[in-house]
Design a protein around this motif. Structure first.
Motif, short mmCIF file in Angstrom:
data_model
loop_
_atom_site.label_atom_id
_atom_site.label_comp_id
_atom_site.label_asym_id
_atom_site.label_seq_id
_atom_site.Cartn_x
_atom_site.Cartn_y
_atom_site.Cartn_z
N ALA A 186 0.85 -1.20 0.00
CA ALA A 186 0.00 0.00 0.00
C ALA A 186 0.88 1.24 0.00
CB ALA A 186 -0.92 0.01 1.20
N ALA A 187 0.40 2.25 -0.73
CA ALA A 187 1.12 3.54 -0.76
C ALA A 187 0.20 4.61 -0.24
CB ALA A 187 1.55 3.85 -2.19
N THR A 188 0.77 5.64 0.32
CA THR A 188 -0.04 6.75 0.80
C THR A 188 -0.32 7.71 -0.36
OG1 THR A 188 1.86 8.08 1.40
CG2 THR A 188 0.95 6.60 3.10
N LEU A 189 -1.44 8.40 -0.26
CA LEU A 189 -1.80 9.39 -1.28
C LEU A 189 -0.75 10.49 -1.33
CD1 LEU A 189 -3.93 10.34 -3.33
CD2 LEU A 189 -5.10 11.50 -1.46
N GLU A 190 -0.20 10.79 -0.18
CA GLU A 190 0.81 11.85 -0.09
C GLU A 190 2.04 11.51 -0.93
OE1 GLU A 190 3.19 14.41 3.35
OE2 GLU A 190 2.12 12.57 3.88
N ALA A 191 2.45 10.21 -0.91
CA ALA A 191 3.65 9.81 -1.65
C ALA A 191 3.44 9.88 -3.15
CB ALA A 191 4.04 8.40 -1.24
N LYS A 192 2.22 9.57 -3.59
CA LYS A 192 1.93 9.54 -5.03
C LYS A 192 1.31 10.83 -5.54
CE LYS A 192 3.07 5.23 -5.92
NZ LYS A 192 4.14 4.90 -6.89
N PHE A 193 1.03 11.76 -4.62
CA PHE A 193 0.28 12.96 -5.00
C PHE A 193 1.08 13.81 -5.98
CE2 PHE A 193 -2.12 16.94 -3.89
CZ PHE A 193 -3.36 16.46 -4.27
N PRO A 194 0.51 14.10 -7.18
CA PRO A 194 1.29 14.79 -8.21
C PRO A 194 1.27 16.31 -8.10
CG PRO A 194 -0.81 14.13 -9.12
CD PRO A 194 -0.80 13.66 -7.68
N LEU A 195 0.43 16.88 -7.24
CA LEU A 195 0.30 18.33 -7.15
C LEU A 195 1.24 18.88 -6.08
CD1 LEU A 195 -3.59 18.71 -7.39
CD2 LEU A 195 -1.92 18.45 -9.23
N LEU A 196 1.87 20.00 -6.39
CA LEU A 196 2.83 20.60 -5.47
C LEU A 196 2.20 21.68 -4.60
CD1 LEU A 196 5.85 20.84 -4.62
CD2 LEU A 196 6.07 22.62 -6.38
N ALA A 197 1.48 22.60 -5.25
CA ALA A 197 0.93 23.73 -4.49
C ALA A 197 -0.17 24.41 -5.31
CB ALA A 197 2.03 24.73 -4.17
N VAL A 198 -0.93 25.29 -4.62
CA VAL A 198 -1.89 26.17 -5.29
C VAL A 198 -1.50 27.59 -4.90
CG1 VAL A 198 -4.29 26.85 -5.54
CG2 VAL A 198 -3.72 24.45 -5.23
N GLU A 199 -1.05 28.36 -5.90
CA GLU A 199 -0.60 29.72 -5.65
C GLU A 199 -1.24 30.67 -6.65
OE1 GLU A 199 3.63 29.80 -5.80
OE2 GLU A 199 3.90 28.43 -4.10
N LEU B 223 -0.13 24.13 -9.30
CA LEU B 223 1.20 23.77 -9.79
C LEU B 223 1.45 22.30 -9.52
CD1 LEU B 223 3.19 26.82 -8.33
CD2 LEU B 223 2.19 26.61 -10.60
N SER B 224 1.86 21.57 -10.55
CA SER B 224 2.17 20.15 -10.35
C SER B 224 3.65 19.99 -10.06
CB SER B 224 1.78 19.34 -11.59
OG SER B 224 2.76 19.49 -12.59
N LYS B 225 4.02 18.82 -9.58
CA LYS B 225 5.44 18.56 -9.27
C LYS B 225 6.28 18.47 -10.54
CE LYS B 225 4.42 16.39 -4.84
NZ LYS B 225 4.30 15.14 -4.07
N ASP B 226 5.61 18.29 -11.68
CA ASP B 226 6.32 18.27 -12.96
C ASP B 226 6.31 19.64 -13.61
OD1 ASP B 226 7.34 15.54 -13.77
OD2 ASP B 226 5.33 15.03 -13.08
N ALA B 227 6.02 20.69 -12.84
CA ALA B 227 6.08 22.09 -13.28
C ALA B 227 5.01 22.44 -14.31
CB ALA B 227 7.47 22.41 -13.85
#
Length: 833
Positions: free
Chosen positions: A7-20, A25-29
């Motif tokens: 099992a993986a946590t949603l946090e580990a797989k979560f692709p979004l970095l921030a909302v500004e 903004l995704s982790k892939d820019a």
């Protein structure tokens, strides 16, 4: 026991970095801008309007830079109606209406739009490099900051183009709406819980080769990701046969079968992926050459080459932009048995669009992950097909549910598709917005169409919201409602007048409490006298009108000066016979200009000792100023050539007095078939006056009729009533199908409104008891609604004699409590069902 599951946590797989700055903004820019989309209401859009909406989408998409993704996401979530029964001031009937719809299932619709800027490398990424498949995600840095700024500017242009179209409204979502707050769920949180509720909470996600689960819900996915699955032709809209006739069209968007017409929990995702169009076309040119060189080995290569050539010819001939597209329907249920039916329903709805239904079990997790708000760049490239913007946009859904009015005042109607109650303001909000310039209403419906039922429903709700209502009826349509109000208020309200020889309706047109006669009061008296004096075939001359105005003015001056003169028609008649005759002789007014002897002779029956001397010489004033619900039932004299028009004028004069004196209070006069008696040439000015003046006094005049021939034949009705009624209400017109063109021309209806009206009651739900009604406001806003009520309301409105007698008999047994009688009879009806 140790958990051995991987099992993986949603946090580990979560692709979004921030909302500004309201951008995701995704982790892939990748940068994503989110909008809430407001679509037009179902069944209210024409073919030409669908084409305009389509053109706006195409124009807006073209302003976006290369390697952008347009993701339109339509949510359709089954919910149940929660009644509003907590209000302290709710009436018995309002509360019964709300309880009738308790737990009524309906499909809630929400539409969102995500515009994403990604890179060339990310746009070609396949599902095996999805963030779900990667062991870890290393956040990247945005290298081209100018590109990000240009994209934000393009997104703002996109928003402006769509809002300027006039059909669709985009609203930029704020950071809090995307991420959520301490008290309400954000869009991402709602997505992971498959719920539109503000209290949505995250669920466990289970992925396997066989199925995907979110909490207790099992997902099933149907995709349109291959040209082989698509129809031969697409269009902006299609004809909806259920609500169309041989004389009218009901149009829906091409993708409507997988929208509101699919009555299960589902999300419809629509993607347009914008690459570099020139590069795409060059790649196709190269591919066509390869196919040509290999055509001798396989006929399929030759056929593919021809298809590619056709695509390139279209692109170069019409300057079309090459894009990729993908569409999928993501449905879910927590019941496996129901899920089987849902799979069949989705498949059949896709087949209705002439698409080949493809149930996709392999790519469900990948496509679910890519449809996450802000993660559009994770979309797997192999799931898309090449097309043009114009064809891709045809697969966008174009309509939403009916919306309730944002106004404290209004009436309760029902959504014709789902049966969900709606709050509808057809008076104040349209006036405020400039949709209409008056609150007057014209109601047309043949016998049996539910006309009286609707007007009972309308007037009851207006009354409960503080409106003073005067009704002129000729068929006992409002007796039940009036009696209920009378008993509820202990006789203080709910006044019911019936004309009889023993108690005729009478009044004194020359009486006022304060002896103030303004211009409106003088004109009203003059019009009454003209109606009594002249026949329809002999309109008054200008000289006669002037002479009559002078007579009224001089008489009013006399009663103001001399308190010994009792204001009444009798003393007015005597004044004309003596004093005014002398004035005319002094002025040397010729008999042919004003025949005073003829005037006195014609009006003699209304003078003391005459046949109708009681009509205009009432010695007691009807104290109706503070009575809020008054019904005048004049069926007994509806065919009388003198009593009917005069009595009608008397009643209207009473309403005008109420209209003038009640400042800041809503007033309504509703005239059933009585308008026929007053639609004469002499009365035209009076009707025009009433219809134009009532607006200034916070009032509205409502005319109800059932005979289409009457309105076609009467120019007075057209000029005075129809032209001054900005709100038109029509019920089932199938009886008049062959002569509807005349009605359309008379009422000034558009072809769009004609199509809506002729769709009334064409596809009613047999499990619900209701009749539909069309409401048009100012020629610009119109829709068909359902009049569905509770059993209690039905008993209060019914015109069936046997049902009314049963109700009154039971009320007498219960000590006159009509509400208790209605409650018992309604319960019996429900138990029988």
């Amino acid at each position: 026991m140790r958990n051995t599951l991987k099992a993986a946590t949603l946090e580990a797989k979560f692709p979004l970095l921030a909302v500004e700055h309201d951008c995701i903004l995704s982790k892939d820019a990748d940068i994503t801008v989110a909008f809430e989309v407001e679509l037009p209401e179902l069944y209210t859009v024409t073919g030409a309007e669908y084409e305009a909406i389509h053109a706006a989408w195409c124009k807006a998409i073209k302003v976006l830079p290369d390697y952008s993704i347009v993701h339109k996401q339509d949510w359709f979530v089954r919910e149940r109606y929660k009644p509003e029964v907590q209000k302290d001031d709710m009436s018995f009937l309002s509360r019964s209406f709300e309880r009738h719809f308790n737990e009524r299932p309906f499909l809630n619709h929400a539409c969102y739009l995500f515009l994403t800027k990604t890179t060339k490398e990310r746009s070609r990424q396949q599902s095996n490099w999805n963030t779900l498949c990667r062991g870890h995600i290393v956040p990247k840095e945005i290298r081209d900051k100018d590109a990000a700024v240009k994209f934000i500017e393009a997104a703002e242009q996109f928003e402006r183009i769509m809002n300027d179209s006039g059909f669709i409204r985009l609203r930029r979502l704020s950071s809090d709406e995307i991420t959520g707050t301490a008290t309400s769920a954000g869009l991402v949180e709602k997505y992971f819980s498959l719920s539109l509720e503000n209290t949505a909470c995250l669920q466990d996600i289970s992925l396997s080769a066989a199925e995907m689960r979110i909490g207790d819900n099992i997902l099933c996915l149907h995709t349109l990701s291959d040209t082989e699955d698509l129809p031969g032709n697409v269009a902006t809209d299609t004809r909806y046969e259920k609500l169309s006739t041989d004389r009218s069209d009901c149009r829906l968007s091409f993708a409507s079968p997988v929208g509101l017409l699919l009555s299960c929990n589902h999300i419809y995702n629509q993607y347009v992926l914008i690459d570099n169009s020139e590069e795409n076309l060059q790649r196709f040119e190269k591919s066509a050459r390869n196919m040509q060189s290999l055509s001798r080995y396989s006929r399929s290569n030759q056929i593919n080459k021809e298809w590619i050539d056709e695509y390139l010819n279209e692109a170069h001939s019409y300057g079309l932009t090459s894009v990729r597209a993908h569409f999928n329907v993501m449905a879910w249920s927590d019941d496996r048995e129901e899920l089987k039916h849902i799979k069949n329903d989705v498949g059949s709805q896709l087949a209705a669009m002439e698409c080949t239904p493809r149930h996709n079990t392999v790519d469900c997790p990948t496509l679910f992950w890519a449809a996450m708000p802000g993660n559009e760049a994770d979309f797997p490239a192999e799931e898309s097909y090449y097309t043009f913007i114009e064809q891709a946009v045809c697969f966008f859904t174009g309509e939403t549910n009916y919306r309730s009015s944002l106004s404290p005042f209004g009436i309760k109607m029902v959504d014709r598709l789902t049966g969900k109650p709606l709050h509808l303001d057809i008076s104040d909000l349209p006036m405020k917005r400039g949709t209409i310039t008056n609150r007057n209403k014209f109601i047309l419906g043949p016998s049996g169409s539910g006309k009286s039922f609707f007007t009972n429903h309308l007037t009851r709700q207006y009354y409960e919201q503080g409106t003073h209502i005067v009704l002129i009826d000729t068929g006992n349509s409002y007796q039940g409602l009036c009696e209920m109000i009378r008993r509820k208020t202990g006789g203080k309200d709910g006044i019911y007048f019936t004309y009889t020889d023993e108690t005729p309706i009478a009044f004194n047109p020359f009486y006022t409490d304060d002896k103030v006669f303004d211009i409106e009061k003088r004109e009203s008296i003059k019009t009454l006298l003209l109606t009594l004096w002249k026949k329809d075939t002999e309109p008054a001359t200008r000289a006669e009108e002037v002479a009559l105005s002078n007579a009224v003015s001089l008489y009013i001056e006399r009663i103001k000066r001399d308190n010994s003169v009792e204001p009444s028609f009798n003393t007015f008649y005597e004044f004309v016979k003596t004093d005014y005759r002398a004035v005319l002789e002094e002025k040397q007014v010729r008999e042919k200009d004003f025949d005073i002897a003829g005037f006195l002779n014609v009006l003699e029956p209304y003078y003391r000792g005459g046949e109708y001397d009681y009509l205009l010489n009432s010695d007691k004033q009807l104290d109706l100023l503070q009575k809020r619900f008054i019904v005048f039932e004049i069926d007994a004299i509806k065919d009388h050539p003198i009593l009917f028009p005069v009595t009608t004028i008397i009643i209207m004069e009473l309403f005008i007095n109420k209209m003038r004196r009640l400042k800041g209070i809503r007033k309504m006069i509703l005239i059933e078939e009585a308008w026929k008696a007053i639609a004469s040439a002499n009365m035209a000015s009076y009707i025009k006056y009433l219809y134009k003046t009532v607006r200034k006094f916070y009032g509205e005049a409502v005319v109800v009729t059932q005979e289409v021939d009457d309105i076609i034949a009467s120019p007075i009705v057209k000029e005075s009533i129809i032209n001054n009624s900005d709100c038109k209400i029509l019920l089932d017109q199938r009886k008049y199908m062959n002569k509807f063109d005349q009605i359309q021309a008379l009422l000034g209806l558009t072809d769009k409104e004609k199509g809506q009206i002729l769709s009334i009651n064409q596809a009613n739900d047999p499990s619900r008891l209701y009749k539909e009604v069309w409401i048009g406001l100012g020629g610009t806003q119109s829709a068909v609604y359902a009049t569905e009520v509770s059993a209690e309301e039905y008993l209060a409105y019914t015109t069936e004699e046997t049902e009314k007698m049963e109700m009154y008999a039971l009320a007498e047994k219960l000590g006159g409590d009509i509400e208790a009688a209605i409650r018992q009879l309604a319960e019996r009806r429900r138990n029988k069902k």
